[in-house]
Design a protein around this motif. Structure first.
Motif, mmCIF file in Angstrom:
data_model
loop_
_atom_site.group_PDB
_atom_site.id
_atom_site.type_symbol
_atom_site.label_atom_id
_atom_site.label_comp_id
_atom_site.label_asym_id
_atom_site.label_seq_id
_atom_site.Cartn_x
_atom_site.Cartn_y
_atom_site.Cartn_z
ATOM 1 N N GLU A 35 97.393 97.806 70.155
ATOM 2 C CA GLU A 35 96.113 97.498 71.320
ATOM 3 C C GLU A 35 95.531 99.103 70.622
ATOM 4 O O GLU A 35 95.585 100.154 71.030
ATOM 5 C CB GLU A 35 96.783 97.555 72.644
ATOM 6 N N GLY A 36 94.252 98.681 69.629
ATOM 7 C CA GLY A 36 93.165 99.275 69.923
ATOM 8 C C GLY A 36 93.608 99.966 68.360
ATOM 9 O O GLY A 36 92.763 100.910 67.755
ATOM 10 N N LEU A 37 94.524 100.141 67.312
ATOM 11 C CA LEU A 37 95.038 100.376 66.568
ATOM 12 C C LEU A 37 94.213 100.800 65.154
ATOM 13 O O LEU A 37 93.699 101.983 64.619
ATOM 14 C CB LEU A 37 96.355 99.569 65.986
ATOM 15 N N GLY A 38 92.895 100.318 65.461
ATOM 16 C CA GLY A 38 91.821 99.776 64.730
ATOM 17 C C GLY A 38 90.640 101.067 64.448
ATOM 18 O O GLY A 38 90.510 102.072 63.945
ATOM 19 N N PHE A 39 90.817 100.654 65.841
ATOM 20 C CA PHE A 39 89.708 102.018 66.162
ATOM 21 C C PHE A 39 90.908 103.643 66.437
ATOM 22 O O PHE A 39 89.801 104.297 65.691
ATOM 23 C CB PHE A 39 89.081 102.273 67.896
ATOM 24 N N THR A 40 91.705 103.799 66.354
ATOM 25 C CA THR A 40 92.803 104.791 66.461
ATOM 26 C C THR A 40 92.715 104.979 64.744
ATOM 27 O O THR A 40 92.431 106.089 64.413
ATOM 28 C CB THR A 40 93.780 104.851 66.323
ATOM 29 N N LEU A 41 92.335 104.268 63.968
ATOM 30 C CA LEU A 41 92.831 104.478 62.617
ATOM 31 C C LEU A 41 91.430 105.221 61.634
ATOM 32 O O LEU A 41 90.844 106.194 61.044
ATOM 33 C CB LEU A 41 92.856 103.167 61.919
ATOM 34 N N LEU A 42 90.163 104.857 62.786
ATOM 35 C CA LEU A 42 89.153 105.118 61.926
ATOM 36 C C LEU A 42 88.434 106.171 62.523
ATOM 37 O O LEU A 42 88.108 107.670 62.147
ATOM 38 C CB LEU A 42 87.873 103.931 63.148
ATOM 39 N N LEU A 43 89.622 106.580 63.708
ATOM 40 C CA LEU A 43 89.166 108.405 64.450
ATOM 41 C C LEU A 43 90.674 109.039 63.009
ATOM 42 O O LEU A 43 90.110 110.593 63.025
ATOM 43 C CB LEU A 43 89.770 108.221 66.048
ATOM 44 N N ALA A 44 90.589 108.584 62.739
ATOM 45 C CA ALA A 44 92.361 109.126 61.154
ATOM 46 C C ALA A 44 91.225 109.846 60.465
ATOM 47 O O ALA A 44 91.257 110.986 59.734
ATOM 48 C CB ALA A 44 93.222 108.126 60.867
ATOM 49 N N VAL A 45 90.751 108.506 60.107
ATOM 50 C CA VAL A 45 89.995 108.958 58.901
ATOM 51 C C VAL A 45 88.731 109.922 58.887
ATOM 52 O O VAL A 45 88.437 110.723 58.653
ATOM 53 C CB VAL A 45 88.984 107.533 58.759
ATOM 54 N N LEU A 46 88.133 110.053 59.914
ATOM 55 C CA LEU A 46 86.757 110.769 60.489
ATOM 56 C C LEU A 46 87.562 112.335 60.831
ATOM 57 O O LEU A 46 86.431 112.989 60.379
ATOM 58 C CB LEU A 46 86.216 110.644 61.887
ATOM 59 N N SER A 47 88.977 113.121 60.949
ATOM 60 C CA SER A 47 89.007 113.607 61.014
ATOM 61 C C SER A 47 90.136 114.697 60.366
ATOM 62 O O SER A 47 89.884 115.868 60.029
ATOM 63 C CB SER A 47 90.350 113.022 62.270
ATOM 64 N N THR A 48 89.864 113.630 59.277
ATOM 65 C CA THR A 48 89.721 114.481 58.259
ATOM 66 C C THR A 48 88.366 114.723 57.435
ATOM 67 O O THR A 48 88.311 115.846 55.859
ATOM 68 C CB THR A 48 90.352 113.292 56.700
ATOM 69 N N LEU A 49 87.163 114.906 58.023
ATOM 70 C CA LEU A 49 85.932 115.282 57.419
ATOM 71 C C LEU A 49 85.782 116.979 57.029
ATOM 72 O O LEU A 49 85.587 117.305 56.039
ATOM 73 C CB LEU A 49 84.794 114.932 58.248
ATOM 74 N N GLY A 50 86.606 117.277 58.192
ATOM 75 C CA GLY A 50 86.870 118.632 57.981
ATOM 76 C C GLY A 50 87.238 119.349 56.817
ATOM 77 O O GLY A 50 87.066 120.377 56.679
ATOM 78 N N GLY A 51 88.512 119.037 56.785
ATOM 79 C CA GLY A 51 88.483 119.941 55.461
ATOM 80 C C GLY A 51 88.331 119.207 53.901
ATOM 81 O O GLY A 51 88.331 120.086 52.889
ATOM 82 N N SER A 52 87.966 117.817 54.354
ATOM 83 C CA SER A 52 86.489 117.883 53.212
ATOM 84 C C SER A 52 84.862 118.791 52.704
ATOM 85 O O SER A 52 84.951 118.715 51.578
ATOM 86 C CB SER A 52 86.236 116.278 52.601
ATOM 87 N N VAL A 53 84.719 119.284 53.562
ATOM 88 C CA VAL A 53 83.442 120.185 53.919
ATOM 89 C C VAL A 53 83.734 121.431 52.578
ATOM 90 O O VAL A 53 82.776 121.530 52.442
ATOM 91 C CB VAL A 53 82.808 119.880 55.476
ATOM 92 N N VAL A 54 84.489 121.560 52.983
ATOM 93 C CA VAL A 54 84.719 123.097 52.932
ATOM 94 C C VAL A 54 84.695 122.958 50.906
ATOM 95 O O VAL A 54 83.508 123.979 49.890
ATOM 96 C CB VAL A 54 86.256 123.005 52.188
ATOM 97 N N PRO A 55 85.298 121.959 49.835
ATOM 98 C CA PRO A 55 84.451 121.675 48.289
ATOM 99 C C PRO A 55 83.299 121.862 48.995
ATOM 100 O O PRO A 55 82.771 121.921 47.203
ATOM 101 C CB PRO A 55 85.640 120.557 47.792
ATOM 102 N N ILE A 56 82.479 121.087 49.884
ATOM 103 C CA ILE A 56 80.800 120.729 49.062
ATOM 104 C C ILE A 56 80.715 122.195 49.619
ATOM 105 O O ILE A 56 79.299 121.835 48.662
ATOM 106 C CB ILE A 56 81.033 119.468 50.217
#
Length: 606
Positions: A35-56
């Motif tokens: 139940e609501g797994l798709g939205f949870t996975l979307l949140l998981a992808v968004l939560s990785t943006l913090g680590g990716s912004v440092v190289p930029i």
């Protein structure tokens, strides 16, 4: 996730299912997880943006200043850092939200699975339950589901975060340079290919681990429950060896599995090192050729790091996944075990509201793969009749009683209550009319009140005390130190064997069935308790139909009718006097009882 694995359980046809199939079936059994797994996975992808912004930020800072020979202002750096800080804070909140959703969904789903598995254990016949040790069954409902819970809550988060991080890092890398991105992923390709091989090996290894866990729990639980027998027979050393063997088998299985894990982890580290080196080398070549800036090459080194971590994490994920799949498989195998005594449930028929008799119509029973232990039994029991069932050990009398209470079903023939086939009666309805009182009534580690209420859960204290009066057990009840609040201990060990029998009789009277099936206790009790039990039983049987597996002379003598079993067949049927006069199997059994009584008690006692 794993190769095809063949599994086999008692009562389950041998089957081959892949890890992916097991996961899909497991999720289907726990719909709350999805139940609501798709939205949870979307949140998981968004939560990785913090680590990716440092190289930029690094790339922008270097290329706008140092890389071009210019000078980056502090205001520019401040803007970059504030932007990065805002993104990191947002992703932290998103990460918290994602974890809470995943925890709640997995706990709800596994609670559903645990309840379903527990109920299914009780839907299995006594025959099926006895085919597997209790510790193994308990491990399937407890530790195996716990292992799945750990996988979903901890490793599951690692999976979604790692996949999200790798996806975001790959997109950013491809934006900067598709050539370097290709070089990096080529370095990881051998690892990805090898993981399929390791998945197969790990699947088999963790199947063994989970099996040995169940066996270890079984060999530990048995001597704990039977501690008095272990001490009485001075078999501590032999018992300890069995426990040690169970622990050693589990240890060996874990060690073999962890060796495979070590290989996969080292392989991921090697792939990561190669990817870093290749990215820097290729980046320098492209940079010298004018294809990349200095900031981009350095940023790539950080982005490769975002891939190396998840790649190494993949080995741990693979390990936990195979462990969880092995556990999930064991739970699914339990649920796939057919409930050979099927409850008709709401579609079942109701029994008449009257005291019923019973009838066996050419009934036969055999254990799976074995010969018949009950053959062509054809007999009727009249309402309110007291029947004693006798015979040598292994004659079939206990099987007869279990069929009468539908703890098992016959392989042929029909068992009826009144005119109704008991296979068509819902368990809830059947238990209101027919009750089996075992040889030693099981008591739970609770108060006397709670144990009695298993007979009728809505009974108040006044109703409980009234049953003691009805069975003429008030004097014994009043001798208890705390009355209904008296704790009986684990398995009733705070009470004597005779007192446990008294509690079982009171509990049975409280349930108020029309038909009683009793396995007469043979444990030695003091004369006063025996007198109380005999008097209480006499009161309990009044106005009811009863079938008693008789081990005592007095029970057979006082019955309205005696059924004699021998080698699985009903060989004699009549009153005590008739059968003694006939000089057959019952007369011989009666003579042995009389001889034992003359020697001072035993089964022939009054």
């Amino acid at each position: 996730m794993s190769a095809d694995t063949e599994v086999s359980l008692p009562g389950v046809t041998t089957l081959r299912e892949t890890g992916g199939t097991i996961v899909r079936r497991g999720l289907a059994l726990s719909p709350a997880i999805r139940e609501g797994l798709g939205f949870t996975l979307l949140l998981a992808v968004l939560s990785t943006l913090g680590g990716s912004v440092v190289p930029i930020i690094i790339q922008r800072t270097i290329d706008s200043g140092l890389g071009s020979g210019g000078r980056t202002s502090l205001d520019d750096i401040g803007v970059y850092l504030l932007g990065a800080l805002a993104i990191v804070l947002v992703t932290a909140v998103v990460s918290y939200w994602m974890r809470v959703r995943l925890f709640v969904a997995s706990e709800r789903g596994l609670a559903e699975l645990r309840v379903t598995a527990f109920r299914h254990v009780h839907d299995l016949s006594m025959l099926t339950q006895n085919a597997e040790r209790r510790g193994v069954l308990v491990s399937r409902v407890t530790s195996d589901i716990d292992q799945v819970s750990i996988f979903l809550q901890m490793t599951g988060i690692m999976i979604v975060l790692s996949l999200g991080q790798m996806a975001v890092a790959t997109v950013i890398m491809a934006f900067y340079s598709w050539q370097l991105t290709l070089v990096v992923w080529l370095c990881f390709l051998p690892l990805a290919i090898s993981l399929k091989y390791f998945a197969s090996r790990l699947s088999r290894a963790y199947d063994t681990v989970r099996r040995t866990v169940g066996e270890m729990l079984a060999v530990i639980a048995e001597p704990v429950v039977g501690a008095s027998v272990v001490r009485a027979h001075a078999i501590e050393e032999r018992t300890q060896r069995r426990v040690d063997d169970g622990i050693d088998n589990n240890l060996g299985a874990n060690v073999r599995a962890q060796k495979l894990v070590a290989v996969t982890f080292a392989s991921a580290g090697l792939a990561g090192g190669l990817a870093n080196a290749a990215a820097v080398a290729a980046g320098v070549v492209l940079g010298v050729a004018g294809g990349l800036s200095m900031g981009t090459v350095i940023a790539f080194a950080f982005l490769v790091g975002l891939l190396v971590g998840p790649a190494q994490m993949a080995t741990q994920v693979l390990t936990e996944a195979q462990n969880a799949i092995a556990s999930w498989r064991r739970v699914i195998e339990l649920l796939d075990t057919p409930a050979d005594v099927v409850d008709p449930g709401e579609s079942g028929v109701d029994l008449p509201d009257e005291v019923l008799g019973a009838r066996f119509e050419h009934v036969a029973f055999a254990y799976p793969g074995g010969p018949e232990v009950l053959s062509d039994v054809d007999v009727a029991i009249a309402p309110r009749q007291r029947v004693a069932v006798v015979g040598e050990t292994g004659s079939g009398k206990t099987t007869f009683a279990k069929l009468l209470t539908r703890l098992m079903d016959p392989v042929s023939g029909t068992v009826r209550l009144g005119e109704t086939d008991i296979a068509t009666v819902a368990f809830s309805e059947l238990r209101q009319h027919v009750l089996m009182v075992p040889q030693e009534g099981f008591l739970f580690d609770a108060t006397l009140r709670e144990n009695l209420r298993y007979g009728r859960d809505d009974a108040d204290d006044a109703a409980l005390v009234a049953v003691f009066d009805d069975l003429e057990l008030t004097d014994w009840f009043e001798s208890l130190p705390q009355g209904l609040d008296t704790r009986v201990g684990q398995r009733g060990e705070s009470l004597s064997a005779g007192e446990r029998q008294l509690v079982a009789l009171v509990r049975s009277a409280l349930a108020d069935p029309d038909f009683l099936v009793l396995d007469e206790a043979t444990s030695a009790v003091d004369p006063q308790t025996e007198l109380r039990a005999t008097r209480a039983l006499e009161r309990l049987l009044q106005g009811r139909t009863s079938v008693t597996i008789a081990h005592r002379l007095s029970t057979a003598e006082n019955a309205d009718r005696v059924l004699v079993f021998d080698a699985g067949r009903l060989v004699e049927d009549g009153t005590h006097d008739q059968l003694v006069a006939a000089g057959g199997a019952y007369a011989r059994l009666h003579a042995s009882w009389v001889a034992q009584a003359a020697l001072g008690g035993g089964p022939g006692g009054a």
